[in-house]
Design a protein around this motif. Structure first.
Motif, PDB file in Angstrom:
ATOM      1  N   GLU A  24       0.828  -1.211   0.000  1.00 50.26           N
ATOM      2  CA  GLU A  24       0.000   0.000   0.000  1.00 50.26           C
ATOM      3  C   GLU A  24       0.859   1.257   0.000  1.00 50.26           C
ATOM      4  N   LEU A  27       2.968   1.431  -3.479  1.00 51.13           N
ATOM      5  CA  LEU A  27       2.161   1.730  -4.665  1.00 51.13           C
ATOM      6  C   LEU A  27       1.477   3.089  -4.576  1.00 51.13           C
ATOM      7  N   SER A  28       1.493   3.674  -3.371  1.00 48.87           N
ATOM      8  CA  SER A  28       0.947   5.018  -3.193  1.00 48.87           C
ATOM      9  C   SER A  28       2.065   6.057  -3.178  1.00 48.87           C
ATOM     10  N   ASN A  29       3.301   5.589  -3.475  1.00 45.72           N
ATOM     11  CA  ASN A  29       4.469   6.482  -3.495  1.00 45.72           C
ATOM     12  C   ASN A  29       4.689   7.192  -2.169  1.00 45.72           C
ATOM     13  N   LYS A  30       4.436   6.462  -1.070  1.00 46.70           N
ATOM     14  CA  LYS A  30       4.675   7.007   0.268  1.00 46.70           C
ATOM     15  C   LYS A  30       5.947   6.398   0.842  1.00 46.70           C
ATOM     16  N   SER A  84       5.975  -7.247  -6.240  1.00 48.39           N
ATOM     17  CA  SER A  84       5.189  -6.260  -6.998  1.00 48.39           C
ATOM     18  C   SER A  84       5.965  -5.713  -8.188  1.00 48.39           C
ATOM     19  N   THR A  95      -0.448  -2.489  -9.876  1.00 53.00           N
ATOM     20  CA  THR A  95      -0.840  -1.089  -9.704  1.00 53.00           C
ATOM     21  C   THR A  95      -1.624  -0.895  -8.411  1.00 53.00           C
ATOM     22  N   ARG A  96      -1.747   0.347  -8.018  1.00 49.42           N
ATOM     23  CA  ARG A  96      -2.502   0.684  -6.814  1.00 49.42           C
ATOM     24  C   ARG A  96      -3.970   0.260  -6.951  1.00 49.42           C
ATOM     25  N   ASP A  97      -4.511   0.361  -8.152  1.00 45.31           N
ATOM     26  CA  ASP A  97      -5.918   0.000  -8.367  1.00 45.31           C
ATOM     27  C   ASP A  97      -6.179  -1.481  -8.139  1.00 45.31           C
ATOM     28  N   LEU A  99      -4.834  -3.261  -5.707  1.00 53.22           N
ATOM     29  CA  LEU A  99      -4.611  -3.628  -4.314  1.00 53.22           C
ATOM     30  C   LEU A  99      -5.803  -4.297  -3.643  1.00 53.22           C
TER      31      LEU A  99
END
Length: 200
Positions: A24, A27-30, A84, A95-97, A99
């Protein structure tokens, strides 16, 4: 050296949560900041781990190692992230979508055991390794059952498609064969709820 381990439901759940949180955040670039675990079992080192990602029945990534100097929870996080980015899907990465529908499966490996004949492997119990020089192929035990293969098909696929050798190279005396057992557990999706499904 790799060891045997038996995790309880809570420990398995914790590792799955760590794997999912890793995905999470990445893929959210955090920033990848994880709380880790103070559980002594999850802080042990030396274990091999494979993390597999599936979207419905489709494989989206599977990466692992046979031994790690990192704590177990950190090894799981590292290979969740690596899965991933599986190079087999370099043109179609996770992709994030995806997840929400992604299913995470973790395999903790027991030590490798060298065998003399491929028939020493047991379908559903053993993962396998075919090795000759720099060529090496690995398949987890659940792959044979999911694919409906017999023992020869299991070894043949590993030899050809994983190790890059001849289909029947697992029968050659100059090819090294290994088996290993795993502790496998993962998420299952039922009515949009995530729960633990242990592979016994």
């Amino acid at each position: 050296m790799s060891q045997h381990i038996n995790l309880n439901y809570s420990q398995q759940s914790k590792l799955l949560k760590i794997a999912r949180t890793t995905l999470e955040l990445a893929l959210s670039n955090k920033d990848l900041i994880l709380e880790g675990s103070s559980d002594p079992a999850l802080s042990r080192r030396g274990f091999g781990v494979f993390v597999s990602l599936h979207l419905e029945s489709e494989l989206r990534g599977c990466i692992g190692c046979f031994e790690s100097s990192e704590q177990l929870w950190k090894t799981v996080a590292n290979y969740a992230l690596a899965a991933s980015k599986d190079s087999r899907f370099v043109h179609d990465p996770v992709t994030r979508d995806e997840l929400k529908g992604l299913k995470i499966e973790i395999s903790i490996l027991h030590p490798l055991q060298k065998i003399q004949k491929y028939t020493e492997a047991e379908l559903g119990k053993h993962g396998i390794v075919v090795e000759k020089g720099i060529n090496r192929g690995v398949l987890l035990p659940q792959v044979a059952m999911d694919s409906g293969w017999n023992l020869e098909e299991f070894w043949g696929y590993c030899s050809h498609y994983k190790a890059g050798l001849e289909d029947d190279s697992f029968m050659y005396p100059n090819v090294n064969l290994y088996v290993f057992e795993t502790e496998v557990f993962g998420e299952s999706h039922d009515k949009s709820e995530r729960s633990l499904a242990k592979d016994s």
